[in-house]
Motif scaffolding. Structure first.
Motif, PDB file in Angstrom:
ATOM      1  N   ARG A  19      -2.390 -26.408  -4.863  1.00 42.77           N
ATOM      2  CA  ARG A  19      -2.617 -25.448  -5.806  1.00 42.77           C
ATOM      3  C   ARG A  19      -3.950 -24.795  -5.458  1.00 42.77           C
ATOM      4  N   LYS A  41       8.228 -24.704 -18.948  1.00 40.99           N
ATOM      5  CA  LYS A  41       7.349 -24.777 -20.285  1.00 40.99           C
ATOM      6  C   LYS A  41       7.706 -23.741 -21.326  1.00 40.99           C
ATOM      7  N   ALA A  42       8.108 -22.508 -20.809  1.00 35.24           N
ATOM      8  CA  ALA A  42       8.492 -21.613 -21.503  1.00 35.24           C
ATOM      9  C   ALA A  42       9.508 -21.925 -22.594  1.00 35.24           C
ATOM     10  N   ALA A 101       9.769 -21.423 -14.712  1.00 38.56           N
ATOM     11  CA  ALA A 101       8.718 -22.366 -15.247  1.00 38.56           C
ATOM     12  C   ALA A 101       9.110 -22.890 -16.560  1.00 38.56           C
ATOM     13  N   SER A 129      -0.928 -14.643 -16.365  1.00 43.86           N
ATOM     14  CA  SER A 129       0.370 -14.671 -17.132  1.00 43.86           C
ATOM     15  C   SER A 129       0.221 -13.389 -18.136  1.00 43.86           C
ATOM     16  N   GLY A 140       3.675 -14.393 -13.756  1.00 41.59           N
ATOM     17  CA  GLY A 140       2.797 -13.550 -14.801  1.00 41.59           C
ATOM     18  C   GLY A 140       3.557 -12.262 -15.228  1.00 41.59           C
ATOM     19  N   MET A 195      -5.989 -16.628 -15.108  1.00 39.15           N
ATOM     20  CA  MET A 195      -5.798 -18.119 -14.394  1.00 39.15           C
ATOM     21  C   MET A 195      -6.556 -18.322 -12.890  1.00 39.15           C
ATOM     22  N   GLY A 248       8.438 -17.821 -16.594  1.00 37.30           N
ATOM     23  CA  GLY A 248       8.956 -18.307 -17.780  1.00 37.30           C
ATOM     24  C   GLY A 248       9.165 -17.486 -18.703  1.00 37.30           C
ATOM     25  N   ARG A 249       8.310 -16.928 -19.544  1.00 40.88           N
ATOM     26  CA  ARG A 249       8.385 -15.848 -20.614  1.00 40.88           C
ATOM     27  C   ARG A 249       9.335 -14.628 -20.296  1.00 40.88           C
TER      28      ARG A 249
END
Ligand code: PLP
Length: 405
Positions: A153, A66-67, A64, A204, A242, A167, A282-283
């Motif tokens: 989605r 955007k991280a 992902a 997340s 997540g 979410m 991501g993270r």
């Protein structure tokens, strides 16, 4: 003294900080100045290798972006993952520079027509957030004479327990409520679009393997039920992600081996043969690889409290100031780069912005600090520079170095 979160193991336990084998001053000299983000891609590769080994072989792993959307970070990760997930036209352009469009999917509410058009022209998958967006995408596909690649989605009817950011399970601007999804899928299939399947993201920053396992099982079951109700198999199901990382005192890392073993069982039991499943992280992939380095400009006392003032702050690393997605401010792990051990004294590390919000360490215990020392803020690889209000107060931009790429 207030506690701080755990320093990531590969940076901990040394007298001085080293990143990819070099000390902080080495990287600062290479970049030219502080404040500076350093991202160690060797760390990212090691984590992705561990993740691959832990997860079932049939599972795709997506990043992902955007991280951390730094172009060199994307280039280094692209060959190591099966897909990129993103959420804006700007991210789409960056992703397409390093990843085949067929392996890119685009979620996010409020996609403009020009963003939909770019995705459809290039052949990226759209994770549709509403019926209205679906109809706009179909009309644009018609106009361009291109078959759009469309997934839906889903706003699931459950959330990821213990997650930092929920979410699902409630009214949401993200996704289509599960109950309305089958009708939308039938409409997409009837239109002749390239039906790609489901994207289901329930939260997340969860650290509990048990919570992630339960959510993944519920997600696999939901995708199966929706496909049955729609009468159309899903070629692809993105199960969300997540996986969190330990930011604060008492946090424990996710047991990814336990998650992977349970997911293998879930897919064996409940997975659909012709469906390709994926997770998107991501993270967890990049968060621990990054360190934010900022130099001490002043050390001062006020009413018995000692303040260390640095040349960076929340305009580069908002999350460490506690103003990004947390209710209660807690301390990220930080250290004096040149002196990680020694007798600890209580100090507050504050940024250079003229607001009391700009606090990187609140009453933390650090070894003695002088003007000119470098403070390292850990866990700066995800949601750092691009998730911070860089224009606020007009200080210079932070530098970024991608090392070991
Ligand atoms: C932000 C986001 C991610 C990444 O979340 P992390 O906590 O960084 O893993 C994944 N999928 C979607 C849909 C997102 O919005």
């Amino acid at each position: 003294m207030k506690p701080m979160g755990p320093i990531p193991p590969h940076f901990a336990g040394r007298e001085t900080l080293t990143i990819a084998g070099q000390d902080a001053e080495h990287w600062i000299a290479e970049a030219g100045d502080t404040p500076l983000f350093v991202y160690d891609m060797g760390e990212v590769r090691a984590r992705l290798a561990r993740l691959r080994a832990a997860m079932p072989a049939r599972l795709d792993i997506h990043y992902a972006i955007k991280a951390n959307p730094h172009p060199q970070v994307l280039a280094a990760i692209a060959p190591l993952v099966d897909g990129f997930d993103l959420a804006s036209g700007g991210e789409l352009v960056k992703a397409l520079a390093v990843k085949d469009a067929a392996l890119v999917s685009f979620a996010g509410p409020g996609k403009r027509d020009d963003e939909l058009e770019l995705a459809i022209r290039e052949g990226a998958t759209l994770n549709l957030e509403s019926e209205g967006e679906a109809r706009r995408a179909l009309a644009i596909g018609e106009r361009l004479g291109k078959r759009p690649r469309l997934a839906v989605r889903v706003n699931p009817d459950f959330d990821l327990k213990g997650s930092g950011m929920k979410m699902g399970g409630r009214a949401s601007p993200f996704g289509v409520d599960a109950a309305r999804v089958p009708a939308l899928v039938r409409e997409i299939v009837a239109s002749g679009a390239d039906w790609r399947g489901f994207h289901i993201y329930a939260g997340s920053q969860a650290l509990s393997a048990a919570a992630i396992i339960e959510t993944q099982a519920a997600t696999v079951a939901l995708a199966r039920r929706l496909a049955d109700e729609a009468g159309a198999a899903a070629p692809h199901v993105n199960l969300g992600g997540g996986f969190g990382i330990p930011y604060f005192t008492g946090d424990e890392p996710v047991d990814v081996e336990a998650v992977g073993a349970a997911l293998a069982e879930t897919l064996d039991r409940d997975g659909v043969g012709e469906t390709q499943y994926a997770i998107e992280l991501g993270r967890w992939i990049v968060g621990e690889c990054g360190v934010y380095l900022t130099r001490v400009v002043d050390v001062k006392e006020s009413q018995g409290e000692r303040f260390v003032v640095v040349d960076g702050g929340m305009h580069h690393q908002l999350a460490a100031s506690g103003n990004f997605g947390t209710v209660v401010r807690r301390n990220y792990p930080i250290a004096v780069a040149g002196r990680m051990t020694g007798e600890l004294a209580e100090v507050s590390v504050v940024g250079s912005l003229c607001t009391p919000l700009d606090r990187l360490g609140d009453k933390v215990g650090l070894p003695p600090i002088e003007v000119g020392d470098v403070i390292a803020v850990f866990l700066a690889g995800a949601y750092g520079l691009t998730a911070s209000p860089g224009l606020f107060l007009g200080h210079p931009a932070a530098r970024e170095l991608v090392v070991n790429a």
